[in-house]
Design a protein around this motif. Sequence first.
Motif, PDB file in Angstrom:
ATOM      1  N   ARG A   1      40.939  62.203  74.865  1.00  0.00           N
ATOM      2  CA  ARG A   1      41.919  61.549  75.729  1.00  0.00           C
ATOM      3  C   ARG A   1      43.231  62.315  75.683  1.00  0.00           C
TER       4      ARG A   1
ATOM      5  N   HIS B   1      47.321  58.712  81.576  1.00  0.00           N
ATOM      6  CA  HIS B   1      46.290  58.897  80.558  1.00  0.00           C
ATOM      7  C   HIS B   1      44.984  59.294  81.244  1.00  0.00           C
TER       8      HIS B   1
ATOM      9  N   ALA C   1      47.443  62.320  77.184  1.00  0.00           N
ATOM     10  CA  ALA C   1      48.505  61.554  77.834  1.00  0.00           C
ATOM     11  C   ALA C   1      49.652  62.472  78.212  1.00  0.00           C
ATOM     12  N   TRP C   2      50.322  62.126  79.303  1.00  0.00           N
ATOM     13  CA  TRP C   2      51.521  62.830  79.751  1.00  0.00           C
ATOM     14  C   TRP C   2      52.564  61.764  80.077  1.00  0.00           C
ATOM     15  N   VAL C   3      53.817  62.074  79.808  1.00  0.00           N
ATOM     16  CA  VAL C   3      54.896  61.136  80.135  1.00  0.00           C
ATOM     17  C   VAL C   3      56.049  61.904  80.756  1.00  0.00           C
TER      18      VAL C   3
ATOM     19  N   LEU D   1      44.502  56.612  84.201  1.00  0.00           N
ATOM     20  CA  LEU D   1      45.381  55.446  84.230  1.00  0.00           C
ATOM     21  C   LEU D   1      46.812  55.945  84.406  1.00  0.00           C
TER      22      LEU D   1
ATOM     23  N   ARG E   1      40.803  60.264  80.230  1.00  0.00           N
ATOM     24  CA  ARG E   1      39.838  60.103  79.146  1.00  0.00           C
ATOM     25  C   ARG E   1      38.455  60.509  79.632  1.00  0.00           C
TER      26      ARG E   1
ATOM     27  N   SER F   1      53.705  57.139  82.661  1.00  0.00           N
ATOM     28  CA  SER F   1      52.705  57.636  81.715  1.00  0.00           C
ATOM     29  C   SER F   1      51.375  57.824  82.433  1.00  0.00           C
TER      30      SER F   1
END
Lengths: 165, 257
Positions: free
Chosen positions: B6, B21, B8-10, B143, B23, B19
């Motif tokens: 998984r 995500h 994530a980027w913000v 997401l 996966r 944000s």
Amino acid sequence: MRRITLWVVSTLSALVLLLSYRTSTAGTGADEAAAQPAPGTTTSSASPSTSTGAGAEPSASAASEPPSSSSSSSSGTYTGQSADTRWGPVQVRITVTDGRITDVEAVEYPQENHHDVEINSWALPRLQQEVLAAQSAQVDAVSGATVTSDGYLTSLQSAIDQAHL
Amino acid sequence: MSELPRRAWVQQLMGLPVSVHVRGAALEDDDGARSDVEAAVAELFAELRRLDARFSTYRPDSEVSLLRARASAPGGDGAPGEPSPLLAEVQHLCAVARGATGGAFDADLPGGWDPSGLVKGWAVERAVRPLRAVCSELGLDWLVDAGGDVLLRAVDGRTWSVGVEDPADPSRLLGALRLRDGAVATSGSVHRGAHVVDPETGRPASTSVQATVLGPSLLWADVFATAAVVKASGGAEVARAWLDTLSGYRGSLASSP
């Protein structure tokens, strides 16, 4: 600059509080001290360095980029000092452009996965088909009334993101 | 399932944390998949920046700000120039939203035309298109959480779990929703103070409720959640009864003390 300093201090205090909620009944003396909100740090009163405790005393003076000369009071990057928490060191860097926070970043962040959240109450009766039956849940995201950038680092979403960045 | 790779980027956009995500197994095995996902996420953030530049009411040079300035100029003829196709689309959606909510959602606020309450969900739905396509091709879940409003999709029988914030204590949750596809939007007054304005009075709407709406579109889930908070100023029962009339969307009200 004073405003920024105070913001970072209050953020770190709140972050320590956030990190503490899960096991707040089992804290040691030092952690309890760290979890105290720092009086006065969210207002415009002076002495932001007092009563943050346990190393959470960011001077926020270490700007890694010099603010631009045209808007020296409202732009720049500010890094707080590292604060020790039960879960490890936390250090915060924020970027301000024209008075707005355009980036918040944890330079250091505890490695432990701590987005295991206690469910507070049962208030979503109309959405029951999807509601998890557990008393606590590992969540992937948080839906809440409009969140802002300046509250991000103290948010649960931030903790979830940091675990996967 | 939790073993799947998984990422994530913000980024902070429009004054909000956004944000992303992603996966799925393809993230681990396939360098090409990883770079395709990276490119789609970069494009998502870039598109949100472009749309913010056009629709922000904080930027004096945005198309919306120029429209507002013309509308409020003394002696202005009230006849703005031709809107861009994107602005025309948002103007149309605002009109539809007003009708669909019985006026509870209204971009014509006392301070001027402000489509912000609709633009966020609309912009996220537009911006996510490349990521949606890439993830669909690669069997990845994705997401996006834009300031507390969530749009997501999971494949292969998997789900995402979305917690709903407790308005009384943002470090806790009212519950968590397990979802495969669609949107969750929550409106209220937890973080920003009373930011939902009742179009009729120009005053902040009731601050004692938080509305969460589930449905296929983030734009409409967000509009309906905002409208439910406005309607709740006439009583929580009024808002609940109205939420029950929505087709394809379901909502819940939580009271904050």
